[in-house]
Design a protein around this motif. Structure first.
Motif, PDB file in Angstrom:
ATOM      1  N   ASP A  42      62.962  98.870  50.093  1.00 61.00           N
ATOM      2  CA  ASP A  42      61.554  98.571  50.429  1.00 61.00           C
ATOM      3  C   ASP A  42      61.113  97.336  49.655  1.00 61.00           C
ATOM      4  O   ASP A  42      60.628  97.427  48.539  1.00 61.00           O
ATOM      5  CB  ASP A  42      60.651  99.766  50.074  1.00 61.00           C
ATOM      6  CG  ASP A  42      60.932 100.958  50.967  1.00 61.00           C
ATOM      7  OD1 ASP A  42      61.681 100.775  51.939  1.00 61.00           O
ATOM      8  OD2 ASP A  42      60.420 102.047  50.701  1.00 61.00           O
ATOM      9  N   ASP A  45      55.708  94.434  48.504  1.00 61.47           N
ATOM     10  CA  ASP A  45      54.870  95.041  47.449  1.00 61.47           C
ATOM     11  C   ASP A  45      54.134  96.266  47.975  1.00 61.47           C
ATOM     12  O   ASP A  45      53.995  97.272  47.300  1.00 61.47           O
ATOM     13  CB  ASP A  45      53.793  94.043  46.962  1.00 61.47           C
ATOM     14  CG  ASP A  45      54.414  92.808  46.358  1.00 61.47           C
ATOM     15  OD1 ASP A  45      55.622  92.854  46.097  1.00 61.47           O
ATOM     16  OD2 ASP A  45      53.705  91.809  46.172  1.00 61.47           O
ATOM     17  N   LEU A  46      53.638  96.123  49.206  1.00 64.00           N
ATOM     18  CA  LEU A  46      52.869  97.214  49.814  1.00 64.00           C
ATOM     19  C   LEU A  46      53.684  98.489  49.894  1.00 64.00           C
ATOM     20  O   LEU A  46      53.179  99.587  49.671  1.00 64.00           O
ATOM     21  CB  LEU A  46      52.490  96.809  51.247  1.00 64.00           C
ATOM     22  CG  LEU A  46      51.095  96.298  51.485  1.00 64.00           C
ATOM     23  CD1 LEU A  46      50.943  95.949  52.941  1.00 64.00           C
ATOM     24  CD2 LEU A  46      50.084  97.356  51.106  1.00 64.00           C
ATOM     25  N   GLU A  47      54.980  98.343  50.260  1.00 65.36           N
ATOM     26  CA  GLU A  47      55.834  99.524  50.405  1.00 65.36           C
ATOM     27  C   GLU A  47      56.052 100.184  49.049  1.00 65.36           C
ATOM     28  O   GLU A  47      56.017 101.405  48.926  1.00 65.36           O
ATOM     29  CB  GLU A  47      57.188  99.115  50.998  1.00 65.36           C
ATOM     30  CG  GLU A  47      57.075  98.595  52.410  1.00 65.36           C
ATOM     31  CD  GLU A  47      58.416  98.165  52.999  1.00 65.36           C
ATOM     32  OE1 GLU A  47      58.708  98.591  54.108  1.00 65.36           O
ATOM     33  OE2 GLU A  47      59.144  97.404  52.359  1.00 65.36           O
ATOM     34  N   GLN A  48      56.262  99.343  48.020  1.00 66.14           N
ATOM     35  CA  GLN A  48      56.475  99.889  46.676  1.00 66.14           C
ATOM     36  C   GLN A  48      55.223 100.621  46.188  1.00 66.14           C
ATOM     37  O   GLN A  48      55.305 101.706  45.627  1.00 66.14           O
ATOM     38  CB  GLN A  48      56.795  98.737  45.698  1.00 66.14           C
ATOM     39  CG  GLN A  48      58.123  98.064  45.958  1.00 66.14           C
ATOM     40  CD  GLN A  48      59.302  98.900  45.479  1.00 66.14           C
ATOM     41  OE1 GLN A  48      59.132  99.818  44.694  1.00 66.14           O
ATOM     42  NE2 GLN A  48      60.485  98.598  45.972  1.00 66.14           N
ATOM     43  N   GLU A  49      54.033 100.021  46.452  1.00 62.18           N
ATOM     44  CA  GLU A  49      52.792 100.615  45.947  1.00 62.18           C
ATOM     45  C   GLU A  49      52.483 101.940  46.623  1.00 62.18           C
ATOM     46  O   GLU A  49      52.108 102.908  45.988  1.00 62.18           O
ATOM     47  CB  GLU A  49      51.614  99.664  46.209  1.00 62.18           C
ATOM     48  CG  GLU A  49      51.520  98.555  45.203  1.00 62.18           C
ATOM     49  CD  GLU A  49      50.521  97.503  45.644  1.00 62.18           C
ATOM     50  OE1 GLU A  49      49.554  97.862  46.345  1.00 62.18           O
ATOM     51  OE2 GLU A  49      50.720  96.328  45.305  1.00 62.18           O
ATOM     52  N   ARG A  50      52.625 101.957  47.951  1.00 62.47           N
ATOM     53  CA  ARG A  50      52.226 103.163  48.688  1.00 62.47           C
ATOM     54  C   ARG A  50      53.353 104.179  48.778  1.00 62.47           C
ATOM     55  O   ARG A  50      53.129 105.304  49.232  1.00 62.47           O
ATOM     56  CB  ARG A  50      51.791 102.781  50.108  1.00 62.47           C
ATOM     57  CG  ARG A  50      50.499 101.990  50.127  1.00 62.47           C
ATOM     58  CD  ARG A  50      50.145 101.622  51.548  1.00 62.47           C
ATOM     59  NE  ARG A  50      48.844 100.984  51.597  1.00 62.47           N
ATOM     60  CZ  ARG A  50      47.850 101.378  52.388  1.00 62.47           C
ATOM     61  NH1 ARG A  50      48.015 102.402  53.181  1.00 62.47           N
ATOM     62  NH2 ARG A  50      46.708 100.755  52.394  1.00 62.47           N
ATOM     63  N   GLY A  51      54.572 103.748  48.418  1.00 63.17           N
ATOM     64  CA  GLY A  51      55.708 104.671  48.507  1.00 63.17           C
ATOM     65  C   GLY A  51      56.071 105.031  49.937  1.00 63.17           C
ATOM     66  O   GLY A  51      56.583 106.110  50.207  1.00 63.17           O
ATOM     67  N   GLU A 352      46.133  94.309  55.310  1.00 60.91           N
ATOM     68  CA  GLU A 352      46.591  94.083  53.927  1.00 60.91           C
ATOM     69  C   GLU A 352      47.595  92.940  53.879  1.00 60.91           C
ATOM     70  O   GLU A 352      47.557  92.097  52.994  1.00 60.91           O
ATOM     71  CB  GLU A 352      47.285  95.353  53.408  1.00 60.91           C
ATOM     72  CG  GLU A 352      46.330  96.437  53.006  1.00 60.91           C
ATOM     73  CD  GLU A 352      46.132  96.492  51.504  1.00 60.91           C
ATOM     74  OE1 GLU A 352      47.095  96.308  50.763  1.00 60.91           O
ATOM     75  OE2 GLU A 352      44.984  96.697  51.082  1.00 60.91           O
ATOM     76  N   ARG A 353      48.520  92.918  54.861  1.00 63.36           N
ATOM     77  CA  ARG A 353      49.562  91.885  54.838  1.00 63.36           C
ATOM     78  C   ARG A 353      48.967  90.497  55.089  1.00 63.36           C
ATOM     79  O   ARG A 353      49.422  89.521  54.513  1.00 63.36           O
ATOM     80  CB  ARG A 353      50.647  92.195  55.876  1.00 63.36           C
ATOM     81  CG  ARG A 353      51.541  93.356  55.461  1.00 63.36           C
ATOM     82  CD  ARG A 353      52.644  93.612  56.447  1.00 63.36           C
ATOM     83  NE  ARG A 353      53.645  92.552  56.413  1.00 63.36           N
ATOM     84  CZ  ARG A 353      54.685  92.507  57.232  1.00 63.36           C
ATOM     85  NH1 ARG A 353      54.858  93.455  58.134  1.00 63.36           N
ATOM     86  NH2 ARG A 353      55.563  91.524  57.158  1.00 63.36           N
ATOM     87  N   ARG A 356      47.579  89.520  51.724  1.00 54.26           N
ATOM     88  CA  ARG A 356      48.540  89.282  50.642  1.00 54.26           C
ATOM     89  C   ARG A 356      49.496  88.145  50.940  1.00 54.26           C
ATOM     90  O   ARG A 356      49.745  87.288  50.111  1.00 54.26           O
ATOM     91  CB  ARG A 356      49.375  90.532  50.415  1.00 54.26           C
ATOM     92  CG  ARG A 356      48.554  91.619  49.826  1.00 54.26           C
ATOM     93  CD  ARG A 356      49.440  92.766  49.478  1.00 54.26           C
ATOM     94  NE  ARG A 356      48.609  93.803  48.915  1.00 54.26           N
ATOM     95  CZ  ARG A 356      49.051  94.709  48.077  1.00 54.26           C
ATOM     96  NH1 ARG A 356      50.317  94.688  47.720  1.00 54.26           N
ATOM     97  NH2 ARG A 356      48.261  95.623  47.602  1.00 54.26           N
TER      98      ARG A 356
END
Length: 595
Positions: A42, A45-51, A352-353, A356
């Motif tokens: 992943d 950043d978004l994937e890491q933050e939201r899991g 969001e994307r 960012r």
């Protein structure tokens, strides 16, 4: 080719796909310990933050089995219903799938729908029972569910744990034994399917493909079938954690091509790459056009950023083929785009994307769905936003889109879940018990009712246990009206909604109350009204900010005070004619969160 295996990982949200992928990468030494971190595929950043996984990620692993080297191409897929298009693309590039099921939760709605997708493409399914290390795992119960679902033997199910690495060796062995190797002819004309693409500001567009027939070499002259454009293959290679160039790729290989393409429109996901000299006779079949479910307007906060927003949307569409957009304009917000999304989470992620990755500040209007209006003269038009709805006198009937929803829940929550669906004008189609504790409910629901807050409510009344999956089932006639919001008699088109007649009054009332809280007080009174056609159904007033003009009159006759107040009132009235009301961005968002 006998030594290649292409497979993807499919599962419901949070059943441990990405964690298991981490263990596979570690076990095959594709990634050194230094590069390793949780959910390594992943990359956003978004994937890491939201899991959560938003994009499917392809990576090649080398594995030696009984002294023979194998190439394993793994594609990790998202689990959320809004990203099911990503899953369908990954499945088209594979011959087999690992079906991961959480041993503590059992089979959920998305597990079933992703499984059906894989079976439609004739993939070999390997069932894996994940999270076996947890104390509340129920392996026997969940194994029974899996056997009911896919009809395999109990010994076919691999017990594994993404956290401890238990069962990973067994999974790799099964991938080699069970999943068929890709079939293709290296001598035939080149046929390669593009299943994803990404924009790189230095090298142009990088397209990811899977070769079905033929070979591709560096410096070949290739063409894309759907667009008919020709390019030189500057670089071809395979996808490890980074891009690794190769001189030649053959049938069954999953790789990338860089050919200096700069315009996003020239690369279409699902397109076929072939040679210019010896082209293939037909394109690969596989991709259906994506059908957006939810529509919303996306506008730049600063009107000068319109062209930048268009460029950002083009680049984003490369990486997320399920996003559709077309230009539109609004009286309140200026020029922007009407975008189609697969769901509300998808819409939130795109917003969001944009912020960012492209530094774009945007306003998103109220999400809505598309309706079909049958007019009295016999013609039919598709209406995407409320301001496009023709006058009620010319409309014969309006049809709205319906979905078939599958909800799997613990049996103690059946009552509240049914109440919720019936409140949303749903019709129960069937109800059956998968086990004593779990039931599956199938409803027909209007898509317009789902768009706002259905998913959140479903999660909260079922304490997070219910899972929800849906697909389009067609259009049905409905009694819909257009609800307008007027500020001082001026209509704000961004706040208009199409709503069912029965809910219009209560919704208009709540909208006015909410806007009264959010619109800042001005020097004059602001009337907030909700109207259906010419009929006002609700009103609130934001009182003017006033100066106490009578402070200097103490004692004496009331008429002196009255005179000063009348004078002030005239001034306020005059100000109201020239003043305009600023609607803050919070007000647009609040409409989405009316509970």
């Amino acid at each position: 080719m006998e030594k290649i295996r292409n497979f993807c990982i499919i599962a419901h949200i949070d059943h441990g796909k990405s964690t298991l992928a981490d263990r596979l990468l570690e076990f095959t030494k594709t990634i050194s310990e230094r590069q390793m971190h949780a959910q390594v595929l992943d990359s956003m950043d978004l994937e890491q933050e939201r899991g959560i996984t938003i994009k499917s990620h392809a990576i090649q692993m080398d594995y030696v089995h009984d002294g023979e080297p194998y190439k394993l191409n793994l594609i990790d897929t998202p689990g959320h219903v809004d990203f099911s298009y990503e899953v369908s693309r990954s499945i088209a590039a594979c011959e087999g799938a690992l079906l991961i099921i959480d041993a503590t939760q059992g089979i959920q709605a998305q597990t079933i729908s992703n499984l059906y997708l894989a079976i439609e493409h004739d993939l070999e399914i390997i069932p894996v029972l994940n999270k076996m290390d947890l104390p509340n795992a129920m392996p026997e119960v969940v194994e029974d569910q899996i056997i009911d679902l896919i009809g395999c033997d109990r010994e076919d199910i691999i017990r594994a744990s993404g956290k401890t690495g238990e069962g990973v060796q067994e999974i790799l062995n099964q991938i080699i034994y069970k999943i068929p190797h890709p079939k293709g002819d290296p001598k035939a004309p080149l046929q390669a399917l593009i299943f994803d693409s990404v924009f790189n500001s230095f090298r142009g567009i990088i397209a990811y493909f899977k070769i079905q027939n033929g070979e591709i070499r560096k410096k070949d002259l290739v063409k894309f079938v759907a667009t008919g454009k020709q390019y030189d293959a500057d670089e071809v290679g395979v996808l490890k954690l980074s891009l690794q160039p190769r001189d030649v790729l053959g049938p069954g290989d999953v790789g990338y091509i860089i050919s200096g393409i700069k315009t996003a429109k020239e690369v279409k996901v699902g397109d076929t790459i072939t040679h210019v000299v010896n082209p293939c006779d037909k394109a690969i079949e596989g991709f259906e056009e994506v059908k957006p479910m939810v529509f919303a307007g996306v506008y730049p906060i600063d009107a000068d950023d319109y062209e930048d927003l268009r460029a950002a949307m083009d680049k984003l569409q490369l990486n997320d083929a399920s996003l559709t957009f077309e230009p539109e304009s609004s009286a309140a917000l200026g020029f922007g785009f009407r975008c189609g999304f697969l769901g509300l989470l998808h819409m939130e992620i795109i917003q969001e994307r944009l912020e960012r990755e492209f530094d774009m500040n945007v306003i998103t209007t109220v999400p809505n769905v598309s309706y079909k209006a049958h007019l009295t003269d016999g013609s039919e038009i598709t209406v995407y936003n409320p301001s496009g709805m023709p006058a009620s006198t010319t409309v014969d009937e309006i049809e709205e889109p319906y979905i078939r929803a599958n909800i799997i829940t613990a049996s103690e929550f059946i009552g509240p879940v049914m109440t919720l669906c019936l409140d949303k004008r749903g019709e129960l189609v069937s109800q059956n018990y998968l086990t004593a504790e779990r039931a599956e409910l199938v409803f027909n629901l209007p898509l317009g009712e789902i768009v706002f807050d259905f998913y959140d409510k479903l999660k909260s009344i079922s304490k997070g246990y219910a899972s929800f999956d849906y697909h389009m089932s067609g259009y049905k006639p409905a009694k819909l009206v257009r609800l307008d919001i007027l500020l001082n008699g001026e209509m704000v088109d961004a706040l208009s909604t199409l709503i069912h007649f029965d809910n219009a009054y209560a919704f208009g009332r709540r909208m006015c109350e909410k806007l009264k809280e959010l619109i800042p007080r001005q020097q004059f009174d602001i009337a907030i009204q909700a109207a259906i056609g010419a009929k006002i159904i609700a009103r609130e007033t934001v009182k003017a900010v006033r100066k106490d003009v009578t402070a200097k009159c103490y004692g004496g006759d009331i008429t002196r005070k009255r005179k000063l107040l009348e004078k002030q009132k005239k001034g306020k009235k005059r100000m109201k004619q020239v003043g305009n009301v600023e609607v803050p961005q919070k007000a647009f968002l609040a409409v989405l969160k009316l509970d």
